[in-house]
Design a protein around this motif. Structure first.
Motif, mmCIF file in Angstrom:
data_model
loop_
_atom_site.group_PDB
_atom_site.id
_atom_site.type_symbol
_atom_site.label_atom_id
_atom_site.label_comp_id
_atom_site.label_asym_id
_atom_site.label_seq_id
_atom_site.Cartn_x
_atom_site.Cartn_y
_atom_site.Cartn_z
ATOM 1 N N THR A 487 -7.370 3.625 11.288
ATOM 2 C CA THR A 487 -6.434 3.049 11.887
ATOM 3 C C THR A 487 -6.958 1.600 12.575
ATOM 4 O O THR A 487 -8.136 1.841 13.273
ATOM 5 N N TYR A 488 -6.042 0.652 12.531
ATOM 6 C CA TYR A 488 -6.630 -0.458 13.337
ATOM 7 C C TYR A 488 -5.510 -1.202 13.842
ATOM 8 O O TYR A 488 -4.482 -1.643 13.368
ATOM 9 N N TYR A 489 -5.610 -1.445 15.163
ATOM 10 C CA TYR A 489 -4.539 -2.187 15.921
ATOM 11 C C TYR A 489 -5.010 -3.774 16.314
ATOM 12 O O TYR A 489 -6.123 -3.862 16.812
ATOM 13 N N ASP A 490 -4.211 -4.638 15.689
ATOM 14 C CA ASP A 490 -4.392 -5.910 15.965
ATOM 15 C C ASP A 490 -3.649 -6.315 17.192
ATOM 16 O O ASP A 490 -2.382 -6.666 17.088
ATOM 17 N N PRO A 491 -4.161 -6.693 18.385
ATOM 18 C CA PRO A 491 -3.471 -7.203 19.592
ATOM 19 C C PRO A 491 -2.810 -8.584 19.525
ATOM 20 O O PRO A 491 -1.917 -8.673 20.098
ATOM 21 N N ASP A 492 -3.504 -9.489 18.668
ATOM 22 C CA ASP A 492 -2.783 -10.994 18.346
ATOM 23 C C ASP A 492 -1.623 -10.764 17.650
ATOM 24 O O ASP A 492 -0.664 -11.440 17.909
ATOM 25 N N LYS A 493 -1.667 -10.051 16.374
ATOM 26 C CA LYS A 493 -0.711 -9.961 15.545
ATOM 27 C C LYS A 493 0.288 -8.923 16.015
ATOM 28 O O LYS A 493 1.555 -8.672 15.619
ATOM 29 N N VAL A 494 -0.002 -8.072 16.925
ATOM 30 C CA VAL A 494 0.759 -6.777 17.288
ATOM 31 C C VAL A 494 1.000 -6.059 16.294
ATOM 32 O O VAL A 494 2.275 -5.753 15.932
ATOM 33 N N SER A 495 0.014 -5.598 15.457
ATOM 34 C CA SER A 495 0.452 -4.992 14.156
ATOM 35 C C SER A 495 -0.787 -3.666 13.966
ATOM 36 O O SER A 495 -1.573 -3.801 14.790
ATOM 37 N N LEU A 496 -0.199 -2.577 13.248
ATOM 38 C CA LEU A 496 -0.752 -1.712 12.902
ATOM 39 C C LEU A 496 -1.443 -1.490 11.432
ATOM 40 O O LEU A 496 -0.474 -1.713 10.788
ATOM 41 N N THR A 497 -2.653 -1.294 11.157
ATOM 42 C CA THR A 497 -3.079 -1.044 9.552
ATOM 43 C C THR A 497 -3.771 0.189 9.580
ATOM 44 O O THR A 497 -4.334 0.838 10.377
ATOM 45 N N VAL A 498 -3.030 0.936 8.628
ATOM 46 C CA VAL A 498 -3.761 2.244 8.227
ATOM 47 C C VAL A 498 -4.241 2.202 6.898
ATOM 48 O O VAL A 498 -3.784 1.740 6.099
ATOM 49 N N SER A 499 -5.620 2.619 6.714
ATOM 50 C CA SER A 499 -6.143 2.314 5.594
ATOM 51 C C SER A 499 -6.683 4.045 5.068
ATOM 52 O O SER A 499 -6.894 4.641 5.853
ATOM 53 N N VAL A 500 -6.753 3.957 3.638
ATOM 54 C CA VAL A 500 -7.061 5.075 3.080
ATOM 55 C C VAL A 500 -8.556 4.783 2.304
ATOM 56 O O VAL A 500 -8.620 4.024 1.298
ATOM 57 N N TRP A 501 -9.390 5.847 2.738
ATOM 58 C CA TRP A 501 -10.928 5.578 2.166
ATOM 59 C C TRP A 501 -11.238 6.724 1.159
ATOM 60 O O TRP A 501 -10.917 7.943 1.680
ATOM 61 N N GLY A 502 -12.155 6.693 0.219
ATOM 62 C CA GLY A 502 -12.570 7.779 -0.524
ATOM 63 C C GLY A 502 -13.066 7.304 -1.854
ATOM 64 O O GLY A 502 -13.559 6.195 -1.903
ATOM 65 N N LEU A 503 -13.529 8.412 -2.507
ATOM 66 C CA LEU A 503 -14.351 7.969 -3.641
ATOM 67 C C LEU A 503 -13.616 7.296 -4.645
ATOM 68 O O LEU A 503 -12.266 7.429 -4.809
ATOM 69 N N PRO A 504 -13.988 6.625 -5.591
ATOM 70 C CA PRO A 504 -13.042 5.798 -6.572
ATOM 71 C C PRO A 504 -12.366 7.113 -7.503
ATOM 72 O O PRO A 504 -13.164 7.879 -7.905
ATOM 73 N N ILE A 505 -10.901 6.846 -7.495
ATOM 74 C CA ILE A 505 -10.213 7.901 -8.484
ATOM 75 C C ILE A 505 -9.476 7.377 -9.618
ATOM 76 O O ILE A 505 -8.740 8.283 -10.177
ATOM 77 N N GLY A 506 -9.877 6.326 -9.780
ATOM 78 C CA GLY A 506 -9.389 5.479 -11.190
ATOM 79 C C GLY A 506 -7.822 5.726 -11.224
ATOM 80 O O GLY A 506 -7.264 6.047 -12.285
ATOM 81 N N ARG A 507 -7.089 5.424 -10.250
ATOM 82 C CA ARG A 507 -5.622 5.407 -10.200
ATOM 83 C C ARG A 507 -5.250 4.199 -9.797
ATOM 84 O O ARG A 507 -5.723 3.363 -8.962
ATOM 85 N N THR A 508 -4.240 3.797 -10.389
ATOM 86 C CA THR A 508 -3.412 2.509 -9.910
ATOM 87 C C THR A 508 -2.016 2.821 -9.488
ATOM 88 O O THR A 508 -1.362 3.510 -10.329
ATOM 89 N N VAL A 509 -1.628 2.151 -8.625
ATOM 90 C CA VAL A 509 -0.161 2.469 -8.211
ATOM 91 C C VAL A 509 0.750 1.383 -7.752
ATOM 92 O O VAL A 509 -0.014 0.219 -7.332
#
Length: 589
Positions: A487-509
């Protein structure tokens, strides 16, 4: 001169007597003839003169006078007290015809001599016939039952209480009830009575003190301190000593004997576990600070074993110990808890790739809401979802309470927007949902908000509400490797980013734009007068929002092929609500 012969004189007297009897007979016959259908003179009915009247005339006269309706009240004796009730309350009502018929029977019953005496008494001094009446049983029973119900007392059972360090038996007391059947039968037999007894019967308690005396003495003999020994796998000893009153709380006294209180035993053991259990720590990643969630330097921290109380085995050991007065210690069964993720299970940091991410903004939020967003997001930062595991947002974030660092904000509860602890946490759950949805994870549980919330625009119908312990966000890791949340909070933009990390899974969405299927206008605003506000002041506590039916979809392509899934959302039309100060039209308020 010879004296007169006595025979002619006797004959004369006999003739006179016969003439008198014949006269009386003729007179009586005339009276019987005249009064054959009439009441004899001098007869009264409850003070109403009815002599020389027919029964029908007398009944009409009695009813017209109305006096007959005023019967004396009845004194009902019950529980040592007297209650005055009108005869009408007991179902009695006057019967003018029956009273007239009773008056007609005066001088006509009990043989000729008695009849003549009654007629003579009526003619010389008057005879008064008491009022006659009938009783409606339904009214009688209902009134007596009302009185009996008001006076009855339920018996009090003996009970056992713990006072001043000992079990004490409180004596039982009998109750009382009233025999309505007997009282009603008595009144029906004699409706003219001035007093009526409502018999009282004693009702014994179902639990007598004598049934508990021996059990209380037996329980008191078992009261003593008991020390619970909690030995951690590393050898450290923790002790939890039960006071005698705590031991008492683990027992249930019944007249059949003493029993353990399973609920109390389990509650106690949960308290011990909460105090001394140590959760296992999974292997996890740590990283240095960075200004961007896409550039992270990961390192692996190894796992740690934990331990916990075997509560079922502890219960099975503690309960028998209660009945052993000389047993004062118990070694609790403690088991080792292994971590579910070990360092060997985690991919090397260099192998991790960004699988998906989502960002939402909440500029304009209150300081409390921003605080709650940052607090909940910090609990997710670094969270690892093991392969095959179902991620639970509520479990990952933990308790949302003031004690855990959350503040009061606005939440949706009970069909209204109200102040509540944790307002703003749904910003985190919605952003997390979007990131996991973009990664193609199957949805196990997702709940949209009751109405459209502007914080999650412009993408409508793509939110996830949480409300502990009822609403949760749950998604399953269907990939063969662990997934890491950042999770990453940007105080300038007042925004929240949630990112998902893992091994490559060969999937497109691919996620479609939302399609609005229908829209329902919001209802008119509602205004509630609030005396705490000054006249003319208005305070908005809820905001209007149109209702929507929305659909979006995602298309997932991976080794198993291509599939499309639909995400449907329905928002209710929402009403704006304002608190307003008292109206000027009510100056006295």
């Amino acid at each position: 001169m010879n004296p007169p012969h006595p025979l002619p004189a006797a004959k004369t007297r006999l003739k006179v007597a016969l003439a008198g009897v014949l006269g009386i007979a003729v007179l009586l016959g005339g009276v019987e003839l005249y009064f054959g259908s009439r009441i004899f003179p001098g007869v009264m009915a409850d003070g109403v003169a009815v002599g020389r009247m027919t029964v029908e005339e007398a009944a009409a006269q009695i009813a017209a006078r109305g006096k007959i309706a005023h019967r004396p009240p009845v004194a009902v004796q019950a529980a040592g007290r007297s209650y005055t009730l009108s005869a009408a309350e007991l179902g009695w009502r006057a019967d003018a015809l029956a009273t007239a018929q009773a008056a007609f029977r005066i001088g006509r019953e009990g043989g000729l001599a008695n009849s003549l005496r009654e007629r003579w008494a009526a003619w010389r001094q008057g005879v008064n016939v008491p009022v006659s009446g009938v009783v409606e049983k339904t009214v009688l029973y209902r009134r007596l039952e009302q009185l009996g119900s008001a006076l009855k007392q339920s018996p009090k059972n003996a009970k056992v209480e713990f006072k001043n360090g000992r079990f004490v038996v409180t004596p039982d007391t009998p109750g009382r009830r009233f025999n309505v059947e007997r009282a009603a039968a008595s009144f029906l037999d004699d409706p003219s009575t001035a007093t009526l007894e409502l018999p009282m019967e004693e009702v014994a308690a179902s639990v007598r003190a004598s049934e508990y005396e021996a059990r209380a003495a037996e329980a008191n003999a078992l009261l003593r301190p008991i020390t619970l020994n909690y030995t951690q796998p590393g050898g450290a000893l923790k002790t939890y000593t039960l006071r005698p009153e705590q031991v008492a709380g683990l027992m249930v006294l019944k007249k059949e004997g003493l029993e353990a209180n399973p609920a109390a035993v389990r509650k106690l053991l949960r308290q011990v576990a909460k105090a001394y259990d140590q959760e296992a720590v999974n292997a996890h990643y740590v990283w240095g600070t960075s200004s961007s969630p896409a550039t992270l330097a990961f390192t692996v921290v190894g796992e740690k074993s934990g331990w916990k109380l075997d509560q079922k085995a502890a219960e099975e050991a503690l309960v028998p110990l209660l009945w052993q007065p000389d047993a004062r210690t118990l070694d609790l069964p403690v088991v080792t808890v292994e971590p579910t993720l070990k360092a060997a299970d985690l991919p090397e940091p260099s192998q991790l790739v960004l699988l998906s991410s989502a960002t939402t903004t909440f500029k304009g939020s209150s300081a409390e809401r921003i605080h709650n967003v940052r607090t909940a997001a910090s609990r997710l930062d670094g969270y690892i979802i093991a392969p095959g595991e179902t991620f639970s947002f509520n479990q990952a974030v933990g308790d949302i309470a003031p004690e855990t660092g959350f503040k009061e904000g606005l939440v949706i509860s009970g069909g209204r927007t109200v102040p509540g602890v944790g307002g703003g946490v749904c910003q985190v759950s919605t952003t997390t949902f979007r990131a996991l949805y973009q990664a193609g994870l199957p949805v196990v549980e997702r709940n949209p908000h009751a109405y459209r919330v502007h914080w999650y625009d412009p993408i409508i119908g793509f939110d996830a509400a949480v409300y502990q312990p009822y609403l949760d966000l749950r998604m399953k890791n269907d990939t063969p490797s662990p997934l890491l949340l950042r999770t990453y909070y940007d105080p300038d933009k007042v925004s929240l980013t949630v990112s998902v990390w893992g091994l490559p899974i060969g999937r497109t969405v691919t996620i479609s734009d939302p399609v609005i299927l229908s829209r329902t206008p919001h209802p008119p605003a509602k205004y509630i007068e609030d005396d705490s506000l000054r006249p003319g002041v208005r305070k908005q506590i809820d905001w209007a929002a149109d209702g929507y039916s929305v659909r979006l979809s995602r298309t997932i392509t991976d080794a198993s092929g291509t599939r499309t899934e639909v995400l449907s959302t329905r928002y209710r039309p929402w009403q704006a609500v304002y608190l307003v100060g008292p109206s000027q039209a009510h100056p006295g308020r």
